[in-house]
Scaffold this active site. Structure first.
Site, mmCIF file in Angstrom:
data_model
loop_
_atom_site.group_PDB
_atom_site.id
_atom_site.type_symbol
_atom_site.label_atom_id
_atom_site.label_comp_id
_atom_site.label_asym_id
_atom_site.label_seq_id
_atom_site.Cartn_x
_atom_site.Cartn_y
_atom_site.Cartn_z
ATOM 1 N N LYS A 177 2.052 14.885 -2.960
ATOM 2 C CA LYS A 177 3.061 15.367 -3.906
ATOM 3 C C LYS A 177 2.663 14.843 -5.278
ATOM 4 O O LYS A 177 2.900 13.691 -5.618
ATOM 5 C CB LYS A 177 4.433 14.824 -3.498
ATOM 6 C CG LYS A 177 5.607 15.722 -3.856
ATOM 7 C CD LYS A 177 5.794 15.967 -5.328
ATOM 8 C CE LYS A 177 6.500 14.854 -6.047
ATOM 9 N NZ LYS A 177 6.480 14.997 -7.506
ATOM 10 N N GLU A 251 2.636 0.902 -4.512
ATOM 11 C CA GLU A 251 1.954 0.370 -5.705
ATOM 12 C C GLU A 251 2.837 0.724 -6.891
ATOM 13 O O GLU A 251 2.874 1.870 -7.334
ATOM 14 C CB GLU A 251 0.574 1.014 -5.856
ATOM 15 C CG GLU A 251 -0.366 0.628 -4.736
ATOM 16 C CD GLU A 251 -1.822 0.977 -5.026
ATOM 17 O OE1 GLU A 251 -2.069 1.860 -5.855
ATOM 18 O OE2 GLU A 251 -2.696 0.347 -4.413
ATOM 19 N N CYS A 287 -0.449 0.882 -15.224
ATOM 20 C CA CYS A 287 0.409 -0.017 -14.434
ATOM 21 C C CYS A 287 0.065 -1.482 -14.680
ATOM 22 O O CYS A 287 0.935 -2.334 -14.653
ATOM 23 C CB CYS A 287 0.312 0.319 -12.954
ATOM 24 S SG CYS A 287 -1.360 0.305 -12.318
ATOM 25 N N GLU A 389 9.416 -2.819 -17.835
ATOM 26 C CA GLU A 389 8.156 -2.106 -18.038
ATOM 27 C C GLU A 389 8.391 -1.002 -19.071
ATOM 28 O O GLU A 389 9.204 -0.103 -18.855
ATOM 29 C CB GLU A 389 7.689 -1.488 -16.718
ATOM 30 C CG GLU A 389 6.346 -0.817 -16.851
ATOM 31 C CD GLU A 389 5.858 -0.213 -15.536
ATOM 32 O OE1 GLU A 389 6.652 0.454 -14.860
ATOM 33 O OE2 GLU A 389 4.678 -0.420 -15.204
#
Ligand code: NAD
Length: 482
Positions: A177, A251, A287, A389
Site C-alpha cells: 500500500k 519503522e 526519519c 517530529e
C-alpha cells in the site's frame, strides 16, 4: 500541458482501475499543481489483492531459491532500464532532489533487488542441535505467507522495493500500500513489474490510509505487516491488527539527537549536524533527521559559526536543478505542519537563522511548498520543537555542560530511532553508545542505515527490523532415532 494520466493498481498480475472508479490527485510539491491521478483503492481492491497473493504464495514458496532469485534479479533489471524515468517521477511526486532519487528510486533499486536475491538461500538456513540419546533437533525456516507492506511518502519506491524484495526472498507474497501523496513512481514500477513477476506475487493497491491501508492490515489473510510511517499511524495499525494477532515490524518516526562534544573535529561535526543530518535534499523529511543538535556549551559559538558558513550556501529550489541543495516539502498539509512548528519556535525559542517559508524562499517557483533551513536555540527540551517530529528542515540547538546532562537530554524524548555523536575520545564514545536509547548510534558520521546491520527503533520509533530473519519464521523439530 501534458495529459494527466490515471494510474492503476496491480492485482493478480493485472493492472486494474480502482473498484470505486475514484482517483486521487497527485500534486507536484514544487508547483502545487496536479500532475497525475492515482487510484482511490478501498476494501474491495484489498480483498482482491490479498486473494491473489494467497493464491500465488504456495507456488512461489515451492520454487527453488535460485529460481526465485533469478526472477528477483529480473525485477532489479527494471531499474537498470527505467531507473532514470522512475526517479524523475518520484521527484515530481515528493520533491526530493533528483540526484538523491536516482539512488533512492532509480538505479540504486537494482542493487537492492540483486542484494536481496542473494538472501533467498540464507532465508532457508535454520539451526540444529544434537540432543541427549542421539536425538536431533533442528529448525525449518518457513515463509509467513502474505506480507502487508505499508509505505510512507518520503521514499516510496525504496520502501516498496526494500519490503517486497525481503518478502519474496523469504518465500512470501506481498500486498503493497503505497502512500496516497506520492504513489506514481511505485505505480509506474507496477506497470513494468506486471511483465516480469508471476501473477499475484507482488500486488500494489493505492489509496488513503483509512480506506485501503486499514482493510489491508486488519485482513485475516495477512500473516505479517511491515509498516514504515509515523508513530501515530503505527499505533492505529497495531490496534487494527490486534483482533487477528498479526505480527508486525514498525519503522516509525524519530527526534534524533546529534551530539557534539568539546573534543570533536568541529569542521566535520558542523557538516555532520547540518547538511549531513537535517538540511538535506529531502528538506529534512527523513526519519533519522538529526533534528536536535546537542552541543557542549564551551564550543557552541565556534560550531555555530561553522554551521552558518555551511548553511548560507544551501540553495533551496527546483529539485530537478543540479544546483539545488534542498527541494520542497511534500504536500500542503505537511507544509502547514512544518510552518506551524516554525511559528511555535519563534514564539518559544531563539531563532538563530532561517524561519521564512512560501514563495519568498523560491520566488521563481510560486506555489511550491518551500521552507528555508531553520535553526532554533533553547535550553528547554520540553518545548514542542524539541519533543515532536517536525519532518522538515527545522532543527533546534540545545546546549549542555556535562556528559550526564547530554545523555539525559538525548533520552528525554518519546522517540529512539537514531543518534549521532561527534568526538575524538573513544571512551566517551563507548559510554554514549551504551547509554543512548536509540536503535542506531553513529559516531563521527550520520545517516547510515545500512543493509549490513539491523536498522530499527527504540521506544515509540517502533520495533523489529526489515531483514530476512523477520520475513521468515522458525519451526522447531526433534527426531528421536528409535
Ligand atoms: P503516515 O504514518 O502518515 O503514513 C504512512 C503510511 O501509512 C501511508 O501509506 C498511509 O496511507 C498509511 N496509513 C495511514 N493511516 C493508516 C491506517 N489507519 N491503516 C493502515 N495504513 C495507514 O506517514 P507519512 O507521513 O507517510 O511518512 C512520514 C513518517 O514516516 C514520519 O513519521 C517518518 O519519521 C516516518 N518514517 C520512518 C522511517 C523509519 O525507517 N523509521 C522511514 C521513513 C519514514
Amino acid at each position: 500541458m501534458p495529459e494527466i494520466k490515471n494510474y492503476r493498481n496491480l492485482i493478480g498480475g493485472e493492472l486494474r482501475a480502482p473498484s470505486s472508479g475514484k482517483y486521487l490527485d497527485s500534486i507536484n510539491p514544487a508547483t502545487g499543481q496536479v500532475w497525475a491521478r492515482v487510484p482511490a483503492g478501498n476494501k474491495d481492491d484489498i480483498d482482491a489483492a490479498v486473494a491473489a497473493a494467497r493464491a500465488a504464495q504456495p507456488a512461489w514458496a515451492a520454487m527453488p531459491g535460485p529460481a526465485r532469485a533469478h526472477i528477483m534479479r529480473q525485477i532489479g533489471q527494471i531499474f537498470m532500464k527505467h531507473g532514470e524515468e522512475i526517479a524523475r517521477m518520484e521527484t515530481t511526486d515528493n520533491g526530493r532532489l533528483l540526484g538523491e532519487n536516482v539512488q533512492r528510486a532509480g538505479i540504486g533499486m537494482a542493487y537492492v533487488w540483486d542484494n536481496t536475491a542473494g538472501l533467498t538461500l540464507e532465508a532457508s538456513i535454520g539451526r540444529s542441535a544434537v540432543l541427549e540419546n542421539n536425538m536431533m533437533g533442528f529448525t525449518r525456516r518457513e515463509p509467513y505467507g502474505v506480507i502487508a507492506a505499508i509505505v510512507p511518502w518520503n521514499a516510496p519506491v525504496a520502501m516498496t522495493c526494500g519490503k517486497a524484495s525481503l518478502a519474496l526472498a523469504g518465500g512470501n507474497t506481498v500486498v503493497v500500500k503505497p502512500p496516497e501523496q506520492a504513489s506514481v513512481a511505485v505505480l509506474r514500477f507496477a506497470e513494468l513489474l506486471a511483465e516480469v513477476v508471476p501473477p499475484g506475487v507482488i500486488n500494489i493497491v493505492c489509496g488513503e490510509g483509512p480506506d485501503a491501508g486499514e482493510p489491508l492490515v486488519s485482513h485475516p489473510g495477512i500473516n505479517k505487516i511491515s509498516m514504515t510511517g509515523s508513530s501515530v499511524t503505527g499505533k492505529r495499525i497495531q490496534a487494527a491488527a490486534a483482533p487477528n494477532l498479526t505480527s508486525a515490524i514498525f519503522e516509525l518516526g524519530g527526534k534524533s539527537p546529534n551530539i557534539v562534544l568539546e573534543d570533536a573535529d568541529l569542521d566535520a561535526a558542523a557538516e555532520g549536524v547540518s547538511t549531513g543530518a537535517i538540511f538535506t535534499g529531502n528538506a529534512g523529511q527523513v526519519c533519522v533527521a538529526g533534528s536536535r543538535i546537542l552541543v557542549q556549551r564551551n564550543i557552541m559559538d565556534d560550531l555555530l559559526q561553522r554551521i552558518r558558513a555551511i548553511t548560507e550556501k544551501i540553495v533551496v529550489g527546483d529539485p530537478f536543478d543540479a544546483r539545488s541543495c534542498m527541494g520542497p516539502i511534500v504536500s500542503q498539509k505537511q507544509f502547514e505542519r512544518v510552518t506551524g512548528f516554525i511559528e511555535a519556535g519563534k514564539r518559544d525559542a531563539e531563532l538563530v537563522f532561517g524561519g521564512r517559508y512560501g514563495d519568498v524562499v523560491v520566488p521563481s517557483m510560486p506555489g511550491g511548498y518551500w521552507v528555508e533551513p531553520t535553526l532554533f536555540r533553547t535550553e528547554d527540551n520540553s518545548l514542542s520543537i524539541c519533543q515532536e517530529e517536525i519532518f522538515g528542515p527545522v532543527a533546534v540547538m540545545i546546549p549542555f555542560d556535562t556528559d550526564d546532562q547530554a545523555i539525559a537530554i538525548a533520552n528525554d524524548v518519546n522517540f529512539g530511532l537514531a543518534s549521532g555523536l561527534w568526538t575524538r575520545n573513544l571512551s566517551r564514545a563507548h559510554r554514549y553508545i551504551r547509554e543512548i536509547q536509540a536503535g542506531s548510534v553513529w559516531v563521527n558520521t550520520y545517516r547510515q542505515p545500512r543493509l549490513e546491520l539491523p536498522f530499527g527503533g527504540y521506544k515509540q520509533s517502533g520495533y523489529g527490523h526489515d531483514d530476512i530473519y523477520e520475513y521468515t519464521r522458525e519451526k522447531s523439530a526433534i527426531i528421536n532415532p528409535i
